[in-house]
Design a protein around this motif. Structure first.
Motif, PDB file in Angstrom:
ATOM      1  N   ASP A  67      -2.391 -12.866  11.190  1.00 43.90           N
ATOM      2  CA  ASP A  67      -2.205 -13.584   9.931  1.00 43.90           C
ATOM      3  C   ASP A  67      -2.345 -12.640   8.741  1.00 43.90           C
ATOM      4  O   ASP A  67      -1.536 -12.674   7.804  1.00 43.90           O
ATOM      5  CB  ASP A  67      -3.219 -14.726   9.829  1.00 43.90           C
ATOM      6  N   LEU A  68      -3.349 -11.774   8.783  1.00 43.58           N
ATOM      7  CA  LEU A  68      -3.553 -10.811   7.691  1.00 43.58           C
ATOM      8  C   LEU A  68      -2.387  -9.818   7.611  1.00 43.58           C
ATOM      9  O   LEU A  68      -1.958  -9.448   6.508  1.00 43.58           O
ATOM     10  CB  LEU A  68      -4.886 -10.074   7.869  1.00 43.58           C
ATOM     11  N   GLN A  69      -1.867  -9.408   8.761  1.00 43.86           N
ATOM     12  CA  GLN A  69      -0.727  -8.499   8.752  1.00 43.86           C
ATOM     13  C   GLN A  69       0.500  -9.183   8.148  1.00 43.86           C
ATOM     14  O   GLN A  69       1.252  -8.556   7.388  1.00 43.86           O
ATOM     15  CB  GLN A  69      -0.422  -7.998  10.169  1.00 43.86           C
ATOM     16  N   ALA A  70       0.686 -10.471   8.472  1.00 38.53           N
ATOM     17  CA  ALA A  70       1.801 -11.214   7.883  1.00 38.53           C
ATOM     18  C   ALA A  70       1.626 -11.310   6.370  1.00 38.53           C
ATOM     19  O   ALA A  70       2.600 -11.169   5.608  1.00 38.53           O
ATOM     20  CB  ALA A  70       1.902 -12.600   8.509  1.00 38.53           C
ATOM     21  N   GLN A  71       0.392 -11.539   5.930  1.00 39.36           N
ATOM     22  CA  GLN A  71       0.123 -11.593   4.493  1.00 39.36           C
ATOM     23  C   GLN A  71       0.398 -10.240   3.833  1.00 39.36           C
ATOM     24  O   GLN A  71       0.955 -10.179   2.730  1.00 39.36           O
ATOM     25  CB  GLN A  71      -1.324 -12.015   4.238  1.00 39.36           C
ATOM     26  N   ILE A  72       0.013  -9.172   4.503  1.00 34.79           N
ATOM     27  CA  ILE A  72       0.257  -7.828   3.974  1.00 34.79           C
ATOM     28  C   ILE A  72       1.757  -7.583   3.836  1.00 34.79           C
ATOM     29  O   ILE A  72       2.224  -7.069   2.813  1.00 34.79           O
ATOM     30  CB  ILE A  72      -0.396  -6.747   4.867  1.00 34.79           C
ATOM     31  N   GLU A  73       2.528  -7.966   4.867  1.00 34.22           N
ATOM     32  CA  GLU A  73       3.978  -7.787   4.812  1.00 34.22           C
ATOM     33  C   GLU A  73       4.570  -8.598   3.668  1.00 34.22           C
ATOM     34  O   GLU A  73       5.449  -8.115   2.941  1.00 34.22           O
ATOM     35  CB  GLU A  73       4.608  -8.189   6.146  1.00 34.22           C
ATOM     36  N   SER A  74       4.078  -9.816   3.491  1.00 35.23           N
ATOM     37  CA  SER A  74       4.560 -10.661   2.395  1.00 35.23           C
ATOM     38  C   SER A  74       4.211 -10.030   1.047  1.00 35.23           C
ATOM     39  O   SER A  74       5.050  -9.990   0.130  1.00 35.23           O
ATOM     40  CB  SER A  74       3.939 -12.054   2.510  1.00 35.23           C
ATOM     41  N   LEU A  75       2.978  -9.553   0.911  1.00 36.12           N
ATOM     42  CA  LEU A  75       2.571  -8.909  -0.338  1.00 36.12           C
ATOM     43  C   LEU A  75       3.346  -7.617  -0.590  1.00 36.12           C
ATOM     44  O   LEU A  75       3.700  -7.315  -1.736  1.00 36.12           O
ATOM     45  CB  LEU A  75       1.066  -8.642  -0.326  1.00 36.12           C
ATOM     46  N   ASP A  76       3.610  -6.858   0.483  1.00 39.20           N
ATOM     47  CA  ASP A  76       4.420  -5.648   0.332  1.00 39.20           C
ATOM     48  C   ASP A  76       5.817  -5.993  -0.167  1.00 39.20           C
ATOM     49  O   ASP A  76       6.367  -5.311  -1.034  1.00 39.20           O
ATOM     50  CB  ASP A  76       4.516  -4.890   1.661  1.00 39.20           C
ATOM     51  N   SER A  77       6.383  -7.049   0.390  1.00 41.39           N
ATOM     52  CA  SER A  77       7.711  -7.490  -0.039  1.00 41.39           C
ATOM     53  C   SER A  77       7.685  -7.926  -1.500  1.00 41.39           C
ATOM     54  O   SER A  77       8.570  -7.558  -2.286  1.00 41.39           O
ATOM     55  CB  SER A  77       8.178  -8.643   0.851  1.00 41.39           C
ATOM     56  N   SER A  78       6.659  -8.685  -1.871  1.00 36.79           N
ATOM     57  CA  SER A  78       6.522  -9.113  -3.269  1.00 36.79           C
ATOM     58  C   SER A  78       6.346  -7.908  -4.187  1.00 36.79           C
ATOM     59  O   SER A  78       6.915  -7.868  -5.292  1.00 36.79           O
ATOM     60  CB  SER A  78       5.324 -10.049  -3.425  1.00 36.79           C
ATOM     61  N   LEU A  79       5.550  -6.949  -3.740  1.00 39.53           N
ATOM     62  CA  LEU A  79       5.345  -5.737  -4.528  1.00 39.53           C
ATOM     63  C   LEU A  79       6.665  -4.993  -4.715  1.00 39.53           C
ATOM     64  O   LEU A  79       6.979  -4.548  -5.827  1.00 39.53           O
ATOM     65  CB  LEU A  79       4.307  -4.835  -3.862  1.00 39.53           C
ATOM     66  N   SER A  80       7.437  -4.867  -3.655  1.00 38.29           N
ATOM     67  CA  SER A  80       8.734  -4.183  -3.752  1.00 38.29           C
ATOM     68  C   SER A  80       9.645  -4.910  -4.736  1.00 38.29           C
ATOM     69  O   SER A  80      10.313  -4.269  -5.563  1.00 38.29           O
ATOM     70  CB  SER A  80       9.404  -4.118  -2.379  1.00 38.29           C
ATOM     71  N   ASP A  81       9.664  -6.250  -4.650  1.00 42.64           N
ATOM     72  CA  ASP A  81      10.475  -7.032  -5.589  1.00 42.64           C
ATOM     73  C   ASP A  81      10.003  -6.811  -7.018  1.00 42.64           C
ATOM     74  O   ASP A  81      10.818  -6.629  -7.940  1.00 42.64           O
ATOM     75  CB  ASP A  81      10.419  -8.529  -5.247  1.00 42.64           C
ATOM     76  N   SER A  82       8.687  -6.826  -7.218  1.00 40.12           N
ATOM     77  CA  SER A  82       8.137  -6.635  -8.562  1.00 40.12           C
ATOM     78  C   SER A  82       8.445  -5.247  -9.091  1.00 40.12           C
ATOM     79  O   SER A  82       8.788  -5.084 -10.270  1.00 40.12           O
ATOM     80  CB  SER A  82       6.627  -6.868  -8.556  1.00 40.12           C
ATOM     81  N   VAL A  83       8.338  -4.239  -8.250  1.00 40.14           N
ATOM     82  CA  VAL A  83       8.650  -2.863  -8.669  1.00 40.14           C
ATOM     83  C   VAL A  83      10.126  -2.762  -9.039  1.00 40.14           C
ATOM     84  O   VAL A  83      10.489  -2.137 -10.049  1.00 40.14           O
ATOM     85  CB  VAL A  83       8.272  -1.857  -7.557  1.00 40.14           C
ATOM     86  N   GLU A  84      10.970  -3.402  -8.244  1.00 36.29           N
ATOM     87  CA  GLU A  84      12.400  -3.381  -8.538  1.00 36.29           C
ATOM     88  C   GLU A  84      12.693  -4.082  -9.870  1.00 36.29           C
ATOM     89  O   GLU A  84      13.460  -3.582 -10.697  1.00 36.29           O
ATOM     90  CB  GLU A  84      13.171  -4.071  -7.404  1.00 36.29           C
ATOM     91  N   LYS A  85      12.047  -5.242 -10.101  1.00 37.95           N
ATOM     92  CA  LYS A  85      12.230  -5.965 -11.364  1.00 37.95           C
ATOM     93  C   LYS A  85      11.707  -5.139 -12.533  1.00 37.95           C
ATOM     94  O   LYS A  85      12.327  -5.106 -13.602  1.00 37.95           O
ATOM     95  CB  LYS A  85      11.524  -7.319 -11.315  1.00 37.95           C
ATOM     96  N   LEU A  86      10.565  -4.492 -12.341  1.00 38.99           N
ATOM     97  CA  LEU A  86       9.997  -3.650 -13.390  1.00 38.99           C
ATOM     98  C   LEU A  86      10.931  -2.495 -13.720  1.00 38.99           C
ATOM     99  O   LEU A  86      11.160  -2.170 -14.896  1.00 38.99           O
ATOM    100  CB  LEU A  86       8.621  -3.120 -12.968  1.00 38.99           C
ATOM    101  N   SER A  87      11.496  -1.884 -12.700  1.00 40.03           N
ATOM    102  CA  SER A  87      12.430  -0.781 -12.901  1.00 40.03           C
ATOM    103  C   SER A  87      13.661  -1.274 -13.665  1.00 40.03           C
ATOM    104  O   SER A  87      14.129  -0.605 -14.607  1.00 40.03           O
ATOM    105  CB  SER A  87      12.836  -0.198 -11.548  1.00 40.03           C
ATOM    106  N   GLN A  88      14.168  -2.446 -13.277  1.00 42.92           N
ATOM    107  CA  GLN A  88      15.332  -3.012 -13.966  1.00 42.92           C
ATOM    108  C   GLN A  88      14.984  -3.332 -15.422  1.00 42.92           C
ATOM    109  O   GLN A  88      15.766  -3.052 -16.333  1.00 42.92           O
ATOM    110  CB  GLN A  88      15.826  -4.274 -13.249  1.00 42.92           C
ATOM    111  N   ALA A  89      13.787  -3.900 -15.645  1.00 41.47           N
ATOM    112  CA  ALA A  89      13.348  -4.208 -17.004  1.00 41.47           C
ATOM    113  C   ALA A  89      13.224  -2.925 -17.822  1.00 41.47           C
ATOM    114  O   ALA A  89      13.589  -2.899 -19.008  1.00 41.47           O
ATOM    115  CB  ALA A  89      12.033  -4.974 -16.981  1.00 41.47           C
ATOM    116  N   HIS A  90      12.730  -1.869 -17.224  1.00 42.55           N
ATOM    117  CA  HIS A  90      12.602  -0.581 -17.917  1.00 42.55           C
ATOM    118  C   HIS A  90      13.987  -0.054 -18.296  1.00 42.55           C
ATOM    119  O   HIS A  90      14.194   0.431 -19.423  1.00 42.55           O
ATOM    120  CB  HIS A  90      11.852   0.415 -17.035  1.00 42.55           C
ATOM    121  N   ASN A  91      14.926  -0.137 -17.352  1.00 39.23           N
ATOM    122  CA  ASN A  91      16.295   0.307 -17.636  1.00 39.23           C
ATOM    123  C   ASN A  91      16.905  -0.535 -18.761  1.00 39.23           C
ATOM    124  O   ASN A  91      17.573   0.001 -19.657  1.00 39.23           O
ATOM    125  CB  ASN A  91      17.167   0.232 -16.389  1.00 39.23           C
TER     126      ASN A  91
END
Length: 123
Positions: A67-91
């Motif tokens: 369960d914790l590993q699934a949560q980590i994968e979900s959080l990693d995915s959310s983090l990647s999405d957030s980083v991508e959105k942040l990069s787009q916002a910066h651009n």
């Protein structure tokens, strides 16, 4: 300690035990073997119960880990999405800054042109 009653060692055993022991040494050994077998069987049963409980505990912990590993994968995915959105916002911000600078220059040129036209209109 070794105590002797009537020439037979008692090994500090309670009187009740001595009374029920057979007098023949081979029969005593047979009783001892049976007692040992019962003790071993009891211990094995106890260890098997403990093993079962430990396996259940391990399975529960494995489920928590999964369960914790699934949560980590979900959080990693959310983090990647957030980083991508942040990069787009910066651009987008950089593009807006460039657009603002360009518009500011255009406004300045137009103000100069308007000022020139005002001078020209007055003459």
């Amino acid at each position: 300690m070794l105590a002797k009653e009537s020439g037979v060692p008692t090994f500090d055993l309670p009187e009740e035990v001595l009374e029920v022991l057979p007098s023949d040494p081979f029969e005593q050994l047979d009783v001892a073997r049976k007692i040992t077998s019962i003790a071993l069987a009891t211990r094995v049963c106890s260890l098997e119960s403990e093993r079962s409980a430990l396996r259940t505990n391990l399975a529960e912990k494995d489920a928590v880990i999964a369960d914790l590993q699934a949560q980590i994968e979900s959080l990693d995915s959310s983090l990647s999405d957030s980083v991508e959105k942040l990069s787009q916002a910066h651009n987008d911000k950089e593009n807006l800054i460039k657009d603002k600078a360009s518009l500011t220059n255009t406004v300045k040129k137009l103000q100069r042109d308007v000022a020139k036209l005002e001078v020209f209109r007055k003459h």
